[in-house]
Design an enzyme around this catalytic site. Structure first.
Site, PDB file in Angstrom:
ATOM      1  N   GLN A   1       0.810  -1.414   0.107  1.00  0.00           N
ATOM      2  CA  GLN A   1      -0.027   0.007   0.069  1.00  0.00           C
ATOM      3  C   GLN A   1       0.680   1.272  -0.043  1.00  0.00           C
ATOM      4  OE1 GLN A   1      -3.253  -0.103  -0.213  1.00  0.00           O
ATOM      5  NE2 GLN A   1      -3.109   2.057  -0.815  1.00  0.00           N
TER       6      GLN A   1
ATOM      7  N   HIS B   1     -53.925  13.859  -7.985  1.00  0.00           N
ATOM      8  CA  HIS B   1     -53.281  12.349  -7.784  1.00  0.00           C
ATOM      9  C   HIS B   1     -54.424  11.413  -7.311  1.00  0.00           C
ATOM     10  CE1 HIS B   1     -49.550  14.070  -7.720  1.00  0.00           C
ATOM     11  NE2 HIS B   1     -48.804  12.917  -7.455  1.00  0.00           N
TER      12      HIS B   1
ATOM     13  N   HIS C   1       2.224   2.974  -3.253  1.00  0.00           N
ATOM     14  CA  HIS C   1       1.403   3.728  -4.137  1.00  0.00           C
ATOM     15  C   HIS C   1       1.723   5.310  -4.385  1.00  0.00           C
ATOM     16  CE1 HIS C   1      -1.415   1.260  -5.977  1.00  0.00           C
ATOM     17  NE2 HIS C   1      -1.986   0.527  -4.782  1.00  0.00           N
TER      18      HIS C   1
ATOM     19  N   ASP D   1      -6.300  -6.715  -5.947  1.00  0.00           N
ATOM     20  CA  ASP D   1      -6.017  -5.656  -6.718  1.00  0.00           C
ATOM     21  C   ASP D   1      -5.833  -6.121  -8.367  1.00  0.00           C
ATOM     22  OD1 ASP D   1      -5.668  -3.823  -4.857  1.00  0.00           O
ATOM     23  OD2 ASP D   1      -3.575  -4.032  -4.517  1.00  0.00           O
TER      24      ASP D   1
ATOM     25  N   GLU E   1     -10.537   1.638   2.747  1.00  0.00           N
ATOM     26  CA  GLU E   1     -10.743   1.020   1.463  1.00  0.00           C
ATOM     27  C   GLU E   1     -10.653  -0.397   1.633  1.00  0.00           C
ATOM     28  OE1 GLU E   1      -8.022   2.518  -1.187  1.00  0.00           O
ATOM     29  OE2 GLU E   1      -8.957   1.652  -3.005  1.00  0.00           O
ATOM     30  N   HIS E   2      -9.376  -0.913   1.894  1.00  0.00           N
ATOM     31  CA  HIS E   2      -9.081  -2.347   2.070  1.00  0.00           C
ATOM     32  C   HIS E   2      -8.631  -2.713   3.321  1.00  0.00           C
ATOM     33  CE1 HIS E   2      -7.183  -0.885  -1.887  1.00  0.00           C
ATOM     34  NE2 HIS E   2      -7.877  -1.948  -2.185  1.00  0.00           N
TER      35      HIS E   2
END
Lengths: 431, 431
Positions: B255, B415, B258, B356, B322-323
């Site tokens: 991670q 209506h 990145h 991934d 996220e993960h």
């Protein structure tokens, strides 16, 4: 109604153009209120409630006593109606539950997805002249089925500081306890950031005026989820020779009465059908309490004659209406041509108002052409769908090389290492 | 890594706070480019491509010849890897297909929901040093399964005007023909509004830098749907005494490599586990080509020691990663505590990098805490779910009164009329 007969396809875009509403003028007002609520919490929301709703509210939360008084005011007829609507909405949204499907994509690589309720949701219910207790059913029921832990409701008080009893009654039968006397931008901001009185939520649902719409957009850009972007309500009706003109007229009016900005589009097979429907409109509109609103909305509405059904549905798909009624005996076959719409009503006995209240489908739907990419509110709207994977040693041996090669080609060596270090360990243990 | 031992719950919010990235400074630049592309189309996008990518592109669309040349450059090892990944991603996303469930909510009231593909989608694939061909698999495959009619890809060219061959190879095996040499804000704007060369789409998917992120937010506020709001990538790892420290270290680094803004959170049962993992980090980081990036990312990362598993997962849910990797032999039981996460990896042999690339789950996931309300990209992301209803005379008699009563109480007479006029007709015919 503006009439177009067999318009050329290149003209459609122009004919179908919705009025662009410039919200930039109210952007500053909304931003100021949102920032004030974020900084000053309860103090700010009480100030704005006094300013906009004309009432100073000391205790924002509705008490059990208020709830009891409200419920006692609801007559049996309405109670029965709400019970029927609730049951149908509950039944329909329950069909949207997903079972967990575990799949072994490669041997030893098990993947699945679970629907887990959004923990905290805020439901905004507009007040004013039309107390939209039906919207509370439409938002509250899927929230309950999904299992959201905290469901709060914000709805503006009247000048006496009261909430319409039908809204409280619906909250009561749904078992929603946290109802706050709070409307407008200040309600959206309070739910987005939390105040001493109002809990912070993760997602905000519900309709509102342009200020509420801009406030929802604003807090969405700051990371709080919203149900969908909003615009004026719309209906498109396809009518062929098997339609019942007076029914079509009644359906057009049921949309037109919403507001002067309501969008109403009639696509008919022949001009004669249009004429018959127009005659019925003249007759029916006279009797409406909201006839001035309906009249104005109709002036901006469209009647389009297209004899070829395929072409007619191409046009309807380009328009991407919130509601689409197919007033035809062949409704089911024609429905196969639909690509873009929020909710579709098939045949002469399926009026939009059935779906607005009681058939079971949701009435919170994408407007303004957003039906080309957005869906209406459903059980999905109250879930996150989380993916899971459980890989065993065999699985990692099966896909490890694949990951290593791809990671290397993307220049991500550490991604590769996370696999290699494990494959190495497996190798060592097997020797 | 910043170490926290048994932090009090009231401190969590502060400890877990992600760096707020102020995008307002680039807002003006992005708005200018978007408006320019909207007004001047191809002329503008070519200008910005020259300015930002350093190349004047005459023909934006990739030709079949370019495609053939690119495909010939891909070695067999990568072809095999992509084939395996494609198959697994295809299998997993196919399980997300929904069958149509028709339900009679009241007798004669038939309601259902159909998934209909979004007609036109645009996939943005970043270029640069890391050519994310894996992202094209992750976005292209569900678009194809859903049956989107028009799938276009925009990806920035290099200084010679070429696209990375692996991206073209993936497009080719997926049968995606419309690839454009276009990146950045100009690509997002072109897909949102359409130009002579670039078709207008209904929804835009894909990651990108801060400029792309702001451009996506901007066109979203103008009514074009986007996959989700974006932020820097993140992983949280829960490690107990049954974890394998060197595996955890490898996952943290995968991670961290990145970007310097990557978010890395380790929650461990004891300080000893943290120490062991740190030792492995020291050792492994030395060997990484992107070690400088990883080092910086790690400096901002967190190690939190919490002995009580329930408390640890409360914290992880508050963070909403996220993960989330659960490095434990008891991963499956622990997973039951998860409320907020994008994608979850269970046990010591389920590294994030498997997901991934190749296990089958999607890697386009909610970051920045949005996992508390958003889901990752799935087959759902490429559909609208349209509701349908077909009501017959019996059905309308069953729910008609309910609609009439509710509409009247909401002050919407038209209506009500849409029902009454039909019930009247039924009555007349029955007499």
């Amino acid at each position: 109604m503006k009439l177009f007969i067999e318009p050329q396809q290149q003209e459609w875009d122009n004919i179908l153009k919705r009025p662009t509403i410039d919200l930039s003028s109210i952007q500053n007002v909304v931003t100021t209120i949102v920032e004030d609520v974020k900084t000053n919490g309860d103090l700010a929301i009480k100030k704005y409630t006094q300013q906009f709703d004309g009432v100073l509210i000391d205790e924002l939360a509705v008490t059990q006593q208020e709830m009891d008084i409200a419920c006692a005011q609801i007559d049996e007829e309405l109670k029965t109606a709400i019970a029927v609507a609730k049951e149908n909405i509950w039944k329909f949204h329950s069909t949207q539950k997903e079972s967990i499907i575990k799949i072994e994509t490669s041997t030893g690589v098990l993947c699945w997805r679970e629907s887990i309720a959004i923990e905290k949701v805020g439901l905004y219910i507009p007040g004013g002249i039309a107390p939209l207790f039906s919207t509370l059913l439409m938002l509250g029921i899927p929230a309950l089925i999904a299992g959201c832990k905290e469901i709060i409701v914000c709805t503006p008080p009247d000048k006496l500081g009261n909430i319409h009893p039908a809204i409280l009654y619906v909250a009561n039968i749904l078992g929603i306890k946290k109802i706050f006397k709070l409307g407008g931008v200040q309600a959206i901001a309070a739910m987005a950031f939390g105040t001493k009185s109002i809990p912070k939520v993760h997602k905000i649902f519900g309709p509102g005026n342009q200020y509420v719409t801009v406030a929802k957009q604003l807090i969405n850009s700051k990371g709080v989820a919203i149900d969908m972007p909003a615009g004026p309500s719309e209906v498109a009706i396809y009518a062929d020779d098997t339609c019942v003109p007076k029914f079509v007229a009644a359906d057009l009016l049921s949309q037109a009465e919403h507001g002067v900005d309501s969008q109403v589009v009639l696509v008919a097979r022949t001009n004669q059908i249009v004429e018959e429907i127009k005659d019925c409109l003249q007759e029916q509109i006279k009797l409406l309490p909201r006839k001035d609103i309906a009249q104005q909305a109709l002036q901006n509405s469209l009647a389009i004659v297209i004899i070829d059904a395929n072409k007619a549905f191409d046009l309807l798909n380009e328009y991407a209406p919130e509601h689409l009624i197919i007033s035809s005996d062949a409704a089911e076959q024609l429905a196969e041509k639909i690509v873009n719409a929020g909710s579709v009503f098939l045949g002469n006995y399926s009026p939009e108002s059935a779906g607005d209240y009681a058939s079971g489908t949701n009435h919170t739907l994408p407007t303004n052409g957003f039906a080309n990419a957005y869906s209406g509110v459903s059980l999905d709207s109250f879930y996150k769908k989380i993916t899971f994977q459980k890989i065993n040693k065999t699985g990692l041996k099966n896909i490890g090389k694949t990951v290593e090669v791809m990671a290397e080609h993307e220049g991500l060596q550490a991604h590769k290492n996370a696999i290699s270090i494990r494959l190495q360990e497996i190798d060592n243990n097997e020797i």
